[in-house]
Design a protein around this motif. Structure first.
Motif, PDB file in Angstrom:
ATOM      1  N   TYR A 194       0.851  -1.195   0.000  1.00 55.20           N
ATOM      2  CA  TYR A 194       0.000   0.000   0.000  1.00 55.20           C
ATOM      3  C   TYR A 194       0.881   1.237   0.000  1.00 55.20           C
ATOM      4  O   TYR A 194       1.867   1.304   0.748  1.00 55.20           O
ATOM      5  N   ASN A 195       0.555   2.184  -0.843  1.00 53.77           N
ATOM      6  CA  ASN A 195       1.315   3.428  -0.892  1.00 53.77           C
ATOM      7  C   ASN A 195       0.337   4.580  -1.106  1.00 53.77           C
ATOM      8  O   ASN A 195      -0.283   4.677  -2.161  1.00 53.77           O
ATOM      9  N   PRO A 196       0.189   5.447  -0.095  1.00 50.14           N
ATOM     10  CA  PRO A 196      -0.765   6.548  -0.213  1.00 50.14           C
ATOM     11  C   PRO A 196      -0.266   7.703  -1.061  1.00 50.14           C
ATOM     12  O   PRO A 196      -1.002   8.644  -1.346  1.00 50.14           O
ATOM     13  N   GLY A 197       1.005   7.640  -1.482  1.00 49.47           N
ATOM     14  CA  GLY A 197       1.608   8.738  -2.230  1.00 49.47           C
ATOM     15  C   GLY A 197       2.225   9.764  -1.292  1.00 49.47           C
ATOM     16  O   GLY A 197       1.676  10.061  -0.226  1.00 49.47           O
ATOM     17  N   PHE A 198       3.384  10.261  -1.679  1.00 51.00           N
ATOM     18  CA  PHE A 198       4.106  11.207  -0.827  1.00 51.00           C
ATOM     19  C   PHE A 198       4.494  12.439  -1.639  1.00 51.00           C
ATOM     20  O   PHE A 198       5.192  12.331  -2.650  1.00 51.00           O
ATOM     21  N   THR A 199       4.019  13.585  -1.194  1.00 51.44           N
ATOM     22  CA  THR A 199       4.333  14.856  -1.839  1.00 51.44           C
ATOM     23  C   THR A 199       5.043  15.745  -0.821  1.00 51.44           C
ATOM     24  O   THR A 199       4.411  16.256   0.105  1.00 51.44           O
ATOM     25  N   PRO A 200       6.349  15.892  -0.922  1.00 50.68           N
ATOM     26  CA  PRO A 200       7.079  16.715   0.053  1.00 50.68           C
ATOM     27  C   PRO A 200       6.500  18.126   0.141  1.00 50.68           C
ATOM     28  O   PRO A 200       6.130  18.732  -0.866  1.00 50.68           O
ATOM     29  N   ASN A 201       6.409  18.607   1.377  1.00 57.17           N
ATOM     30  CA  ASN A 201       5.928  19.972   1.622  1.00 57.17           C
ATOM     31  C   ASN A 201       6.809  20.611   2.690  1.00 57.17           C
ATOM     32  O   ASN A 201       7.871  20.077   3.025  1.00 57.17           O
ATOM     33  N   ASP A 202       6.364  21.727   3.231  1.00 58.05           N
ATOM     34  CA  ASP A 202       7.212  22.439   4.187  1.00 58.05           C
ATOM     35  C   ASP A 202       7.305  21.745   5.543  1.00 58.05           C
ATOM     36  O   ASP A 202       8.006  22.197   6.433  1.00 58.05           O
ATOM     37  N   LYS A 203       6.588  20.607   5.705  1.00 54.29           N
ATOM     38  CA  LYS A 203       6.704  19.813   6.931  1.00 54.29           C
ATOM     39  C   LYS A 203       7.730  18.691   6.789  1.00 54.29           C
ATOM     40  O   LYS A 203       8.045  18.015   7.762  1.00 54.29           O
ATOM     41  N   TYR A 204       8.221  18.487   5.576  1.00 52.55           N
ATOM     42  CA  TYR A 204       9.227  17.458   5.344  1.00 52.55           C
ATOM     43  C   TYR A 204      10.600  18.044   5.660  1.00 52.55           C
ATOM     44  O   TYR A 204      11.101  18.891   4.918  1.00 52.55           O
ATOM     45  N   VAL A 205      11.194  17.592   6.744  1.00 55.83           N
ATOM     46  CA  VAL A 205      12.531  18.076   7.065  1.00 55.83           C
ATOM     47  C   VAL A 205      13.547  17.413   6.131  1.00 55.83           C
ATOM     48  O   VAL A 205      13.305  16.328   5.591  1.00 55.83           O
ATOM     49  N   GLU A 206      14.669  18.060   5.961  1.00 55.44           N
ATOM     50  CA  GLU A 206      15.756  17.495   5.172  1.00 55.44           C
ATOM     51  C   GLU A 206      16.844  17.013   6.113  1.00 55.44           C
ATOM     52  O   GLU A 206      17.317  17.765   6.967  1.00 55.44           O
ATOM     53  N   ILE A 207      17.216  15.754   5.981  1.00 50.60           N
ATOM     54  CA  ILE A 207      18.275  15.193   6.819  1.00 50.60           C
ATOM     55  C   ILE A 207      19.619  15.460   6.141  1.00 50.60           C
ATOM     56  O   ILE A 207      19.888  14.966   5.043  1.00 50.60           O
ATOM     57  N   LEU A 208      20.444  16.249   6.790  1.00 43.80           N
ATOM     58  CA  LEU A 208      21.742  16.598   6.230  1.00 43.80           C
ATOM     59  C   LEU A 208      22.790  15.548   6.530  1.00 43.80           C
ATOM     60  O   LEU A 208      23.666  15.268   5.712  1.00 43.80           O
ATOM     61  N   ASP A 209      22.717  14.945   7.712  1.00 39.46           N
ATOM     62  CA  ASP A 209      23.721  13.950   8.088  1.00 39.46           C
ATOM     63  C   ASP A 209      23.162  13.117   9.228  1.00 39.46           C
ATOM     64  O   ASP A 209      22.346  13.591  10.016  1.00 39.46           O
ATOM     65  N   ILE A 210      23.568  11.865   9.301  1.00 40.38           N
ATOM     66  CA  ILE A 210      23.193  10.980  10.396  1.00 40.38           C
ATOM     67  C   ILE A 210      24.468  10.554  11.097  1.00 40.38           C
ATOM     68  O   ILE A 210      25.349   9.946  10.483  1.00 40.38           O
ATOM     69  N   VAL A 211      24.575  10.886  12.378  1.00 42.87           N
ATOM     70  CA  VAL A 211      25.749  10.536  13.164  1.00 42.87           C
ATOM     71  C   VAL A 211      25.329   9.514  14.206  1.00 42.87           C
ATOM     72  O   VAL A 211      24.519   9.804  15.085  1.00 42.87           O
ATOM     73  N   LYS A 212      25.829   8.319  14.074  1.00 48.44           N
ATOM     74  CA  LYS A 212      25.483   7.251  15.021  1.00 48.44           C
ATOM     75  C   LYS A 212      26.406   7.317  16.219  1.00 48.44           C
ATOM     76  O   LYS A 212      27.628   7.361  16.066  1.00 48.44           O
ATOM     77  N   SER A 213      25.811   7.311  17.401  1.00 50.41           N
ATOM     78  CA  SER A 213      26.621   7.370  18.616  1.00 50.41           C
ATOM     79  C   SER A 213      27.357   6.052  18.803  1.00 50.41           C
ATOM     80  O   SER A 213      26.839   4.980  18.496  1.00 50.41           O
ATOM     81  N   VAL A 214      28.566   6.144  19.306  1.00 55.08           N
ATOM     82  CA  VAL A 214      29.371   4.956  19.574  1.00 55.08           C
ATOM     83  C   VAL A 214      29.440   4.767  21.078  1.00 55.08           C
ATOM     84  O   VAL A 214      29.839   5.662  21.816  1.00 55.08           O
ATOM     85  N   THR A 215      29.008   3.610  21.537  1.00 50.80           N
ATOM     86  CA  THR A 215      29.019   3.358  22.975  1.00 50.80           C
ATOM     87  C   THR A 215      29.421   1.919  23.234  1.00 50.80           C
ATOM     88  O   THR A 215      29.128   1.027  22.438  1.00 50.80           O
ATOM     89  N   GLU A 216      30.101   1.715  24.341  1.00 53.87           N
ATOM     90  CA  GLU A 216      30.478   0.365  24.735  1.00 53.87           C
ATOM     91  C   GLU A 216      29.546  -0.167  25.814  1.00 53.87           C
ATOM     92  O   GLU A 216      29.767  -1.227  26.378  1.00 53.87           O
ATOM     93  N   THR A 217      28.478   0.578  26.101  1.00 50.10           N
ATOM     94  CA  THR A 217      27.538   0.163  27.126  1.00 50.10           C
ATOM     95  C   THR A 217      26.769  -1.080  26.691  1.00 50.10           C
ATOM     96  O   THR A 217      26.260  -1.147  25.575  1.00 50.10           O
ATOM     97  N   VAL A 218      26.708  -2.068  27.566  1.00 48.80           N
ATOM     98  CA  VAL A 218      25.954  -3.283  27.284  1.00 48.80           C
ATOM     99  C   VAL A 218      24.466  -2.972  27.401  1.00 48.80           C
ATOM    100  O   VAL A 218      24.043  -2.179  28.236  1.00 48.80           O
TER     101      VAL A 218
END
Length: 343
Positions: A194-218
């Motif tokens: 199912y695809n309702p269709g997607f039309t970007p508007n002023d509510k669609y943020v633009e992701i410039l970069d994704i930085v994944k946190s690095v942790t050694e926590t179990v």
């Protein structure tokens, strides 16, 4: 609203980087219980880009149907396109119940979707069951209602909430609260694209970069043995005693909120209402008084062992085994005894 046209138990199957999150599998377990009581089926809603390969895993964990909303606009989680996708699924397929994980994504997505489809949402539920509910003006109780139980007023009381007049009945559930079903290898689900269709508007943020946190926590939610410390441990340095015990047991150290507030341990290790819900085989509560906010996060542990110098500490009310005394003297002796047994 014609409530009769709303059928089935749906779950939002959260995925990140094309991997199904554990919370989706936990929700499928609870959804199967609810569906059995209602005599209906379970549908997982899978949203993302190039995610069709995840369908079989959802089927093995209890999904009868999987609605796949697959579109390049859904590659990374963004509030507006994901809200549009899930709200559109609701409007098209009309579920009676929709469960969403109370993750960072779910806590953003759930309230927005509920507002868009004009229904209620009960957040951070700890118990979900099917029962009867008598709404204002009803002469007889309504059957087959979703009764949603959650802590209220800072965890000092428990509230059970129903949504009798609107659909779907929506709830968010914290990770670790519900149990997965045993997977059925080779199980298949009906797939609905199912695809309702997607039309970007002023509510669609633009992701410039994704930085994944690095942790050694179990991940304390995956641990089978947890050695948890509270304010009674006394200091960050004294947690070395708990580290030794955890190492001897092959377990992991966790803590209460007071420990995090004091800066002794990181938030990732906190158990409780404002931390993580855990369900290990063995839970050591060392120097933890047992406030209801903490107990809410660990009371489903198989075995609870409490060590506290206060004989009236509430933690003893939920403990299977209790030792009254100075934890700083008891824990080293316990560690020595365990190491001796291992040798």
């Amino acid at each position: 609203m014609n409530l009769e046209q709303y059928k089935g138990v749906f779950i939002y199957a959260q995925q990140v980087d094309n991997k199904i999150d554990a919370i989706a599998l936990e929700l499928l377990g609870k959804a199967n219980d609810l569906a059995a009581d209602l005599g209906t089926d379970v549908t997982a809603v899978l949203i993302g880009s190039d995610v069709k390969g995840l369908v079989d895993e959802l089927a093995e964990y209890g999904a009868d149907k999987v609605i796949v909303v697959d579109d390049p606009e859904l590659k990374e989680y963004r509030t507006e396109p994901y809200t549009h996708a899930l709200a559109s699924v609701i409007n098209e397929y009309k579920p009676d119940i929709l469960l969403v994980g109370a993750t960072a994504i779910g806590r953003d997505l759930g309230p927005r979707v509920s507002a868009r489809v004009a229904t209620g949402l009960t957040a951070d539920c700890t118990v979900l069951e099917i029962g009867e509910f008598k709404a204002r003006g009803d002469k007889e109780p309504r059957q087959g209602q979703l009764l949603m139980t959650r802590p209220a007023f800072g965890g000092n009381t428990i509230a059970t909430i129903a949504c009798p007049n609107h659909r779907p009945q929506m709830a968010t559930v914290r990770p670790g609260v519900m149990q997965k079903k045993e997977p059925v290898a080779g199980a298949k689900a009906e797939v609905i694209e199912y695809n309702p269709g997607f039309t970007p508007n002023d509510k669609y943020v633009e992701i410039l970069d994704i930085v994944k946190s690095v942790t050694e926590t179990v991940d304390i939610q995956a641990a089978k043995i947890l050695v948890s410390g509270g304010r009674g441990v006394g200091s960050a340095e004294n947690f070395a005693l708990l580290d030794d015990l955890a190492e001897a047991l092959g377990g992991t150290v966790s803590c209460s909120r007071a420990v995090v507030d004091n800066g002794w341990k990181s938030k990732d290790l906190q158990v409780g209402q404002t931390g993580k819900t855990v369900r290990p085989n063995v839970y050591f509560a060392i120097g933890i008084s047992g406030a209801i906010q903490h107990v809410a996060g660990m009371e489903e542990s198989d075995i609870i062992i409490a060590i506290n110098k206060d004989p009236d500490a509430p933690i003893f009310d939920v403990a299977d085994y209790g030792i009254v005394g100075d934890a700083l003297k008891i824990v080293p002796k316990l560690t020595e005894a365990i190491k001796a047994q291992i040798k």
